[in-house]
Design an enzyme around this catalytic site. Structure first.
Site, PDB file in Angstrom:
ATOM      1  NE  ARG A  44      11.178 -29.001  -9.141  1.00 37.30           N
ATOM      2  CZ  ARG A  44      11.753 -28.409  -8.342  1.00 37.30           C
ATOM      3  NH1 ARG A  44      11.521 -27.070  -7.875  1.00 37.30           N
ATOM      4  NH2 ARG A  44      12.881 -29.106  -7.674  1.00 37.30           N
ATOM      5  NE  ARG A  50      16.935 -31.033  -4.123  1.00 39.05           N
ATOM      6  CZ  ARG A  50      16.026 -30.941  -5.072  1.00 39.05           C
ATOM      7  NH1 ARG A  50      15.280 -31.785  -5.734  1.00 39.05           N
ATOM      8  NH2 ARG A  50      15.038 -29.653  -5.105  1.00 39.05           N
ATOM      9  NE  ARG A  66      15.693 -28.751  -9.856  1.00 37.97           N
ATOM     10  CZ  ARG A  66      15.409 -27.985  -9.044  1.00 37.97           C
ATOM     11  NH1 ARG A  66      14.721 -27.036  -9.089  1.00 37.97           N
ATOM     12  NH2 ARG A  66      16.063 -28.209  -7.666  1.00 37.97           N
ATOM     13  CE  LYS A  68      13.798 -22.562  -2.232  1.00 38.71           C
ATOM     14  NZ  LYS A  68      13.387 -23.936  -1.823  1.00 38.71           N
ATOM     15  NE  ARG A  72      20.120 -24.773  -0.973  1.00 35.09           N
ATOM     16  CZ  ARG A  72      19.249 -24.562  -1.941  1.00 35.09           C
ATOM     17  NH1 ARG A  72      18.940 -23.419  -2.372  1.00 35.09           N
ATOM     18  NH2 ARG A  72      18.590 -25.486  -2.273  1.00 35.09           N
TER      19      ARG A  72
HETATM   20  P1  AP5 Z   1       8.786 -24.842  -6.518  1.00 32.23           P
HETATM   21  O1  AP5 Z   1       8.400 -23.396  -6.829  1.00 32.23           O
HETATM   22  O2  AP5 Z   1       9.669 -25.186  -7.828  1.00 32.23           O
HETATM   23  O3  AP5 Z   1       9.787 -25.055  -5.340  1.00 32.23           O
HETATM   24  P2  AP5 Z   1      11.100 -24.602  -4.812  1.00 32.23           P
HETATM   25  O4  AP5 Z   1      11.064 -24.095  -3.346  1.00 32.23           O
HETATM   26  O5  AP5 Z   1      11.609 -23.469  -5.679  1.00 32.23           O
HETATM   27  O6  AP5 Z   1      11.854 -25.840  -4.977  1.00 32.23           O
HETATM   28  P3  AP5 Z   1      13.344 -26.217  -5.092  1.00 32.23           P
HETATM   29  O7  AP5 Z   1      13.501 -27.669  -5.437  1.00 32.23           O
HETATM   30  O8  AP5 Z   1      13.594 -25.319  -6.534  1.00 32.23           O
HETATM   31  O9  AP5 Z   1      14.394 -25.819  -4.184  1.00 32.23           O
HETATM   32  P4  AP5 Z   1      15.702 -25.953  -3.969  1.00 32.23           P
HETATM   33  O10 AP5 Z   1      15.933 -25.097  -2.762  1.00 32.23           O
HETATM   34  O11 AP5 Z   1      16.054 -27.418  -3.602  1.00 32.23           O
HETATM   35  O12 AP5 Z   1      16.492 -26.213  -5.434  1.00 32.23           O
HETATM   36  P5  AP5 Z   1      17.516 -24.953  -5.966  1.00 32.23           P
HETATM   37  O13 AP5 Z   1      17.097 -24.988  -7.469  1.00 32.23           O
HETATM   38  O14 AP5 Z   1      17.295 -23.772  -5.235  1.00 32.23           O
HETATM   39  O15 AP5 Z   1       7.798 -25.960  -6.221  1.00 32.23           O
HETATM   40  C1  AP5 Z   1       7.907 -27.204  -6.354  1.00 32.23           C
HETATM   41  C2  AP5 Z   1       6.493 -28.043  -7.029  1.00 32.23           C
HETATM   42  O16 AP5 Z   1       5.460 -27.678  -6.025  1.00 32.23           O
HETATM   43  C3  AP5 Z   1       6.195 -27.296  -8.387  1.00 32.23           C
HETATM   44  O17 AP5 Z   1       5.985 -28.176  -9.137  1.00 32.23           O
HETATM   45  C4  AP5 Z   1       5.250 -26.332  -7.964  1.00 32.23           C
HETATM   46  O18 AP5 Z   1       4.303 -26.377  -9.379  1.00 32.23           O
HETATM   47  C5  AP5 Z   1       4.334 -27.042  -6.927  1.00 32.23           C
HETATM   48  N1  AP5 Z   1       3.898 -26.041  -6.185  1.00 32.23           N
HETATM   49  C6  AP5 Z   1       4.505 -24.847  -5.613  1.00 32.23           C
HETATM   50  N2  AP5 Z   1       3.503 -24.134  -4.837  1.00 32.23           N
HETATM   51  C7  AP5 Z   1       2.567 -24.952  -4.781  1.00 32.23           C
HETATM   52  C8  AP5 Z   1       1.372 -24.845  -3.946  1.00 32.23           C
HETATM   53  N3  AP5 Z   1       1.191 -23.660  -2.987  1.00 32.23           N
HETATM   54  N4  AP5 Z   1       0.304 -25.854  -3.950  1.00 32.23           N
HETATM   55  C9  AP5 Z   1       0.634 -26.830  -4.565  1.00 32.23           C
HETATM   56  N5  AP5 Z   1       1.545 -27.133  -5.448  1.00 32.23           N
HETATM   57  C10 AP5 Z   1       2.549 -26.040  -5.391  1.00 32.23           C
HETATM   58  O19 AP5 Z   1      18.825 -25.708  -5.679  1.00 32.23           O
HETATM   59  C11 AP5 Z   1      19.315 -26.949  -6.361  1.00 32.23           C
HETATM   60  C12 AP5 Z   1      20.623 -27.382  -5.966  1.00 32.23           C
HETATM   61  O20 AP5 Z   1      21.649 -26.060  -6.339  1.00 32.23           O
HETATM   62  C13 AP5 Z   1      20.996 -27.515  -4.506  1.00 32.23           C
HETATM   63  O21 AP5 Z   1      20.482 -28.782  -4.318  1.00 32.23           O
HETATM   64  C14 AP5 Z   1      22.379 -27.126  -4.506  1.00 32.23           C
HETATM   65  O22 AP5 Z   1      23.327 -28.440  -4.769  1.00 32.23           O
HETATM   66  C15 AP5 Z   1      22.655 -26.191  -5.352  1.00 32.23           C
HETATM   67  N6  AP5 Z   1      22.306 -24.783  -4.730  1.00 32.23           N
HETATM   68  C16 AP5 Z   1      21.486 -23.986  -5.268  1.00 32.23           C
HETATM   69  N7  AP5 Z   1      21.647 -22.802  -4.086  1.00 32.23           N
HETATM   70  C17 AP5 Z   1      22.661 -23.141  -3.384  1.00 32.23           C
HETATM   71  C18 AP5 Z   1      23.503 -22.275  -2.270  1.00 32.23           C
HETATM   72  N8  AP5 Z   1      22.976 -21.184  -1.978  1.00 32.23           N
HETATM   73  N9  AP5 Z   1      24.361 -22.878  -1.627  1.00 32.23           N
HETATM   74  C19 AP5 Z   1      24.938 -23.851  -2.173  1.00 32.23           C
HETATM   75  N10 AP5 Z   1      24.355 -24.720  -3.083  1.00 32.23           N
HETATM   76  C20 AP5 Z   1      23.417 -24.437  -3.754  1.00 32.23           C
HETATM   77 MG    MG Z   2      13.375 -23.721  -7.180  1.00 34.29          MG
END
Ligand code: AP5
Ligand code: MG
Length: 218
Positions: A128, A172, A161, A14, A89
């Site tokens: 990552r 997660r 992270r 994402k 989410r």
């Molecule tokens: P990346 O692009 O970083 O993936 P992502 O989908 O953004 O993954 P996240 O871990 O950021 O998602 P998340 O939803 O768990 O975390 P968030 O920060 O939102 O890519 C991942 C890796 O793959 C990278 O190294 C990249 O280079 C590689 N990659 C990407 N595309 C590729 C491809 N096509 N081919 C090969 N490699 C590739 O949330 C964190 C925490 O915050 C949650 O756990 C929760 O506690 C809290 N939180 C956030 N939002 C909410 C909400 N709405 N409600 C409640 N709690 C929330």
């Molecule tokens: Mg992300």
């Protein structure tokens, strides 16, 4: 209006697609995870609260997240379009978002659901690296920084992270399956869902994503 939601499990890509989308379409990137990480870095009360949940891979309570997103969406720069990454989410978050947008005469144009197998997600998350300063996303194998430990975009420090350990990633993924995955059918029923294969190279995926955005832009 170019009001877009990126949906998908942790590690689906994402944040990676978001970087490309905001550069091409010039809309604000609203990542709730990035907002919380910035608050933690600054040591604000919000950061302290969010950290309690994020460290173990649990979701931050709905009322906290919803309040932050509504405030952000009320700003001028969001009136012509926005990209939500990691929100909604839960079903209550999705319902609140719909009610809020409706009250301000706006609606969602598309929900882009990025699909990736669990075993691949684990490899992506444990490899990552993220910029502490601008939140740019890298991967030790799939997208390494040009200089080890230094962000290609801003020169900031690149780190791992705290929630990208094997144990927390598994929590997660479990939380995603029980609380977030139901949003796939929720948005399918509303005719807003577009599912893409997240296992193809980032640039190829962006071609697919761009087609969806341009096809649903109103
Ligand atoms: P990346 O692009 O970083 O993936 P992502 O989908 O953004 O993954 P996240 O871990 O950021 O998602 P998340 O939803 O768990 O975390 P968030 O920060 O939102 O890519 C991942 C890796 O793959 C990278 O190294 C990249 O280079 C590689 N990659 C990407 N595309 C590729 C491809 N096509 N081919 C090969 N490699 C590739 O949330 C964190 C925490 O915050 C949650 O756990 C929760 O506690 C809290 N939180 C956030 N939002 C909410 C909400 N709405 N409600 C409640 N709690 C929330
Ligand atoms: Mg992300």
């Amino acid at each position: 209006m170019m009001n877009i939601i990126l949906l998908g499990p942790p590690g689906a890509g994402k944040g990676t697609q978001a970087e490309l989308i905001i550069e091409k379409y010039n809309i604000p990137h609203i990542s709730t995870g990035d907002i919380f990480r910035a608050a933690i870095k600054e040591g604000t009360p919000l950061g302290l609260e969010a950290k309690r949940y994020m460290d173990s891979g649990q979701l931050v309570p709905d009322d906290v997240v919803i309040g932050i997103v509504k405030e952000r969406l009320s700003k001028d720069d969001c009136q012509k379009g926005f990209l939500l990454d990691g929100f909604p989410r839960t079903i209550p978050q999705a319902d609140s978002l719909a009610a809020y947008l409706n009250s301000s005469g706006r609606k969602i144009a598309s929900v882009i659901n990025i699909e990736v197998d669990s075993q691949i997600l684990l490899k992506r998350l444990t490899g990552r690296r993220v910029c502490r300063n601008c939140a740019a996303v890298f991967h030790i194998e799939n997208k390494p920084t040009k200089i080890d430990g230094v962000c290609d975009h801003c020169g900031g420090e690149v780190y791992q992270r705290g929630d990208d350990t094997v144990e927390t990633v598994n929590n997660r993924l479990q939380v995603y399956r029980t609380q977030t995955e139901p949003l796939i059918n929720y948005y399918k029923d509303k005719g807003l869902l577009f599912t893409v294969d997240g296992q193809i190279p980032m640039a190829d995926l962006f071609v697919q994503v761009s087609k969806i955005i341009e096809g649903t832009h109103q």
